[in-house]
Design a protein around this motif. Sequence first.
Motif, PDB file in Angstrom:
ATOM      1  N   GLY A 254      26.708  50.275  60.590  1.00 19.02           N
ATOM      2  CA  GLY A 254      25.303  50.321  60.219  1.00 19.02           C
ATOM      3  C   GLY A 254      24.919  49.388  59.086  1.00 19.02           C
ATOM      4  N   CYS A 255      23.640  49.412  58.750  1.00 23.09           N
ATOM      5  CA  CYS A 255      23.094  48.560  57.699  1.00 23.09           C
ATOM      6  C   CYS A 255      23.531  49.124  56.354  1.00 23.09           C
ATOM      7  CB  CYS A 255      21.575  48.529  57.806  1.00 23.09           C
ATOM      8  SG  CYS A 255      20.805  47.270  56.792  1.00 23.09           S
ATOM      9  N   VAL A 256      24.371  48.381  55.625  1.00 22.69           N
ATOM     10  CA  VAL A 256      24.996  48.991  54.461  1.00 22.69           C
ATOM     11  C   VAL A 256      25.149  48.017  53.303  1.00 22.69           C
ATOM     12  CG1 VAL A 256      27.309  48.477  55.329  1.00 22.69           C
ATOM     13  CG2 VAL A 256      27.024  50.286  53.653  1.00 22.69           C
ATOM     14  N   ASN A 257      24.893  48.533  52.125  1.00 20.09           N
ATOM     15  CA  ASN A 257      25.292  47.917  50.869  1.00 20.09           C
ATOM     16  C   ASN A 257      26.339  48.874  50.303  1.00 20.09           C
ATOM     17  OD1 ASN A 257      25.631  47.252  48.181  1.00 20.09           O
ATOM     18  ND2 ASN A 257      23.456  46.954  47.772  1.00 20.09           N
ATOM     19  N   PRO A 258      27.613  48.487  50.250  1.00 22.90           N
ATOM     20  CA  PRO A 258      28.663  49.449  49.878  1.00 22.90           C
ATOM     21  C   PRO A 258      28.441  50.122  48.529  1.00 22.90           C
ATOM     22  CG  PRO A 258      29.486  47.189  49.784  1.00 22.90           C
ATOM     23  CD  PRO A 258      28.162  47.147  50.479  1.00 22.90           C
ATOM     24  N   PHE A 259      27.782  49.430  47.597  1.00 26.07           N
ATOM     25  CA  PHE A 259      27.573  50.011  46.271  1.00 26.07           C
ATOM     26  C   PHE A 259      26.522  51.121  46.284  1.00 26.07           C
ATOM     27  CE2 PHE A 259      29.132  45.687  45.548  1.00 26.07           C
ATOM     28  CZ  PHE A 259      30.278  45.993  44.834  1.00 26.07           C
ATOM     29  N   ALA A 260      25.788  51.218  47.383  1.00 28.37           N
ATOM     30  CA  ALA A 260      24.775  52.264  47.490  1.00 28.37           C
ATOM     31  C   ALA A 260      25.361  53.577  47.999  1.00 28.37           C
ATOM     32  CB  ALA A 260      23.647  51.804  48.411  1.00 28.37           C
ATOM     33  N   VAL A 261      26.594  53.546  48.511  1.00 32.24           N
ATOM     34  CA  VAL A 261      27.163  54.754  49.115  1.00 32.24           C
ATOM     35  C   VAL A 261      28.439  55.221  48.413  1.00 32.24           C
ATOM     36  CG1 VAL A 261      26.141  54.328  51.380  1.00 32.24           C
ATOM     37  CG2 VAL A 261      28.389  53.363  50.851  1.00 32.24           C
ATOM     38  N   VAL A 262      28.787  54.591  47.294  1.00 30.81           N
ATOM     39  CA  VAL A 262      29.938  55.043  46.506  1.00 30.81           C
ATOM     40  C   VAL A 262      29.479  55.350  45.085  1.00 30.81           C
ATOM     41  CG1 VAL A 262      31.600  53.710  47.861  1.00 30.81           C
ATOM     42  CG2 VAL A 262      30.577  52.683  45.822  1.00 30.81           C
ATOM     43  N   LYS A 263      30.263  56.174  44.386  1.00 27.94           N
ATOM     44  CA  LYS A 263      29.951  56.500  42.996  1.00 27.94           C
ATOM     45  C   LYS A 263      31.152  56.166  42.116  1.00 27.94           C
ATOM     46  CE  LYS A 263      26.644  60.228  43.936  1.00 27.94           C
ATOM     47  NZ  LYS A 263      26.307  61.662  43.701  1.00 27.94           N
ATOM     48  N   PRO A 264      30.912  55.496  40.980  1.00 30.13           N
ATOM     49  CA  PRO A 264      32.025  55.149  40.092  1.00 30.13           C
ATOM     50  C   PRO A 264      32.611  56.381  39.412  1.00 30.13           C
ATOM     51  CG  PRO A 264      29.924  54.573  39.078  1.00 30.13           C
ATOM     52  CD  PRO A 264      29.611  55.002  40.475  1.00 30.13           C
ATOM     53  N   VAL A 265      33.935  56.423  39.321  1.00 28.57           N
ATOM     54  CA  VAL A 265      34.637  57.524  38.664  1.00 28.57           C
ATOM     55  C   VAL A 265      35.312  57.034  37.385  1.00 28.57           C
ATOM     56  CG1 VAL A 265      36.487  59.237  38.886  1.00 28.57           C
ATOM     57  CG2 VAL A 265      35.014  58.719  40.855  1.00 28.57           C
ATOM     58  N   SER A 266      36.080  55.960  37.500  1.00 31.92           N
ATOM     59  CA  SER A 266      36.767  55.400  36.338  1.00 31.92           C
ATOM     60  C   SER A 266      37.097  53.937  36.608  1.00 31.92           C
ATOM     61  CB  SER A 266      38.048  56.183  36.028  1.00 31.92           C
ATOM     62  OG  SER A 266      38.959  56.089  37.117  1.00 31.92           O
ATOM     63  N   ARG A 267      37.564  53.252  35.576  1.00 27.90           N
ATOM     64  CA  ARG A 267      37.901  51.837  35.717  1.00 27.90           C
ATOM     65  C   ARG A 267      39.069  51.508  34.791  1.00 27.90           C
ATOM     66  NH1 ARG A 267      36.682  49.976  31.219  1.00 27.90           N
ATOM     67  NH2 ARG A 267      36.976  47.772  31.687  1.00 27.90           N
ATOM     68  N   VAL A 268      39.876  50.529  35.214  1.00 24.05           N
ATOM     69  CA  VAL A 268      40.998  50.053  34.406  1.00 24.05           C
ATOM     70  C   VAL A 268      41.033  48.537  34.504  1.00 24.05           C
ATOM     71  CG1 VAL A 268      43.502  50.032  34.083  1.00 24.05           C
ATOM     72  CG2 VAL A 268      42.357  52.142  34.795  1.00 24.05           C
ATOM     73  N   GLN A 269      41.067  47.866  33.362  1.00 26.85           N
ATOM     74  CA  GLN A 269      41.152  46.410  33.379  1.00 26.85           C
ATOM     75  C   GLN A 269      42.589  45.989  33.658  1.00 26.85           C
ATOM     76  OE1 GLN A 269      38.866  44.350  30.461  1.00 26.85           O
ATOM     77  NE2 GLN A 269      40.230  42.578  30.424  1.00 26.85           N
ATOM     78  N   GLU A 270      42.754  45.082  34.611  1.00 24.10           N
ATOM     79  CA  GLU A 270      44.073  44.589  34.988  1.00 24.10           C
ATOM     80  C   GLU A 270      44.414  43.340  34.172  1.00 24.10           C
ATOM     81  OE1 GLU A 270      46.092  45.954  37.687  1.00 24.10           O
ATOM     82  OE2 GLU A 270      44.707  47.601  37.300  1.00 24.10           O
ATOM     83  N   ASN A 271      45.648  43.265  33.717  1.00 22.73           N
ATOM     84  CA  ASN A 271      46.096  42.117  32.935  1.00 22.73           C
ATOM     85  C   ASN A 271      46.995  41.235  33.800  1.00 22.73           C
ATOM     86  OD1 ASN A 271      46.538  40.395  30.777  1.00 22.73           O
ATOM     87  ND2 ASN A 271      48.234  41.617  29.957  1.00 22.73           N
ATOM     88  N   TRP A 272      46.376  40.482  34.695  1.00 29.93           N
ATOM     89  CA  TRP A 272      47.125  39.648  35.625  1.00 29.93           C
ATOM     90  C   TRP A 272      47.448  38.298  34.998  1.00 29.93           C
ATOM     91  CZ3 TRP A 272      44.882  39.980  41.284  1.00 29.93           C
ATOM     92  CH2 TRP A 272      45.007  41.302  41.739  1.00 29.93           C
ATOM     93  N   SER A 273      48.604  37.770  35.329  1.00 37.52           N
ATOM     94  CA  SER A 273      48.955  36.414  34.905  1.00 37.52           C
ATOM     95  C   SER A 273      48.183  35.411  35.763  1.00 37.52           C
ATOM     96  CB  SER A 273      50.457  36.177  35.064  1.00 37.52           C
ATOM     97  OG  SER A 273      50.808  36.149  36.444  1.00 37.52           O
ATOM     98  N   ARG A 274      48.137  34.172  35.316  1.00 36.16           N
ATOM     99  CA  ARG A 274      47.451  33.132  36.090  1.00 36.16           C
ATOM    100  C   ARG A 274      48.134  32.908  37.436  1.00 36.16           C
ATOM    101  NH1 ARG A 274      45.449  28.508  31.731  1.00 36.16           N
ATOM    102  NH2 ARG A 274      44.720  29.973  30.138  1.00 36.16           N
ATOM    103  N   VAL A 275      49.453  33.056  37.454  1.00 34.92           N
ATOM    104  CA  VAL A 275      50.194  32.888  38.711  1.00 34.92           C
ATOM    105  C   VAL A 275      49.808  33.987  39.695  1.00 34.92           C
ATOM    106  CG1 VAL A 275      52.481  32.906  39.772  1.00 34.92           C
ATOM    107  CG2 VAL A 275      52.121  31.708  37.604  1.00 34.92           C
ATOM    108  N   HIS A 276      49.711  35.222  39.190  1.00 31.62           N
ATOM    109  CA  HIS A 276      49.316  36.355  40.033  1.00 31.62           C
ATOM    110  C   HIS A 276      47.920  36.125  40.611  1.00 31.62           C
ATOM    111  CE1 HIS A 276      49.167  41.049  40.412  1.00 31.62           C
ATOM    112  NE2 HIS A 276      48.839  40.436  41.532  1.00 31.62           N
ATOM    113  N   VAL A 277      46.999  35.695  39.758  1.00 36.92           N
ATOM    114  CA  VAL A 277      45.632  35.422  40.211  1.00 36.92           C
ATOM    115  C   VAL A 277      45.626  34.317  41.264  1.00 36.92           C
ATOM    116  CG1 VAL A 277      43.375  34.525  39.520  1.00 36.92           C
ATOM    117  CG2 VAL A 277      44.547  36.188  38.069  1.00 36.92           C
ATOM    118  N   PHE A 278      46.377  33.255  40.997  1.00 34.07           N
ATOM    119  CA  PHE A 278      46.426  32.115  41.918  1.00 34.07           C
ATOM    120  C   PHE A 278      46.868  32.551  43.314  1.00 34.07           C
ATOM    121  CE2 PHE A 278      48.989  28.777  43.940  1.00 34.07           C
ATOM    122  CZ  PHE A 278      48.044  27.784  44.081  1.00 34.07           C
ATOM    123  N   PHE A 279      47.958  33.310  43.397  1.00 34.36           N
ATOM    124  CA  PHE A 279      48.460  33.706  44.708  1.00 34.36           C
ATOM    125  C   PHE A 279      47.547  34.716  45.391  1.00 34.36           C
ATOM    126  CE2 PHE A 279      52.368  31.640  43.374  1.00 34.36           C
ATOM    127  CZ  PHE A 279      52.774  31.057  44.568  1.00 34.36           C
TER     128      PHE A 279
END
Length: 230
Positions: A33-58
Amino acid sequence: MRKAILGAIVALLLVGAYASYVVSYPKYPKVEGCVNPFAVVKPVSRVQENWSRVHVFFKLVTSRDFWKLAKPWNVDYSHVKVVKHTLKYKGENITMLAMGIPLRDRKHVAVLYEFSDPVRGIKTEGFLIKMVDNVTAKTIAVTTNGVVSTTDTCPHECNSDFDCPITHYCHKFCCKVDTEKAAQCCSWCIFTCVNPFLCIVCLEVECPWCVQNNCLEFGSECKGGWVPGP
């Protein structure tokens, strides 16, 4: 000689990563159906990830959505931001990996969202965003489950799936956002938003709901089918 060897190693790594990307990439479910995913989910929590540049690249090299928006060698890796969100969807907790990827031209930002479970059929979604001025950013390309569309203006093709061909669905998204107002509702980006370019990176990753709530214009388009490869 060393530079030649290093170049060969990098080339082999790219070929290997690309081969893995082509062979192992999953087939996505049908969008419901016609959907914007952010309209049908609710935020619970968040964690910032500390990725290396190599991890991001791949991660970017093996992302079909990212290849449709930009190229890994155009990325400003020093300012890439990655956050993992826990969301409530249909009474269950799922996760969403959000990546804000500024490009070296300091005019464009690629954003990727990857859901652990499909949200009404959407497993991955991405945007290429262009800074219009210090307080406004507009979407110029959208990917959904690896299928890309580009636009110079905000399209208004459909209000529901019934407005689209049988094999397509109606997809809604934010075309233009007021970053200044969005920043006011996102405490994690207060200091980052001193820099307008990095502000949109932070907002899209830390507080996508603030972006949606301060959207200046929503667009819609009929999307469908699946196009393999980058």
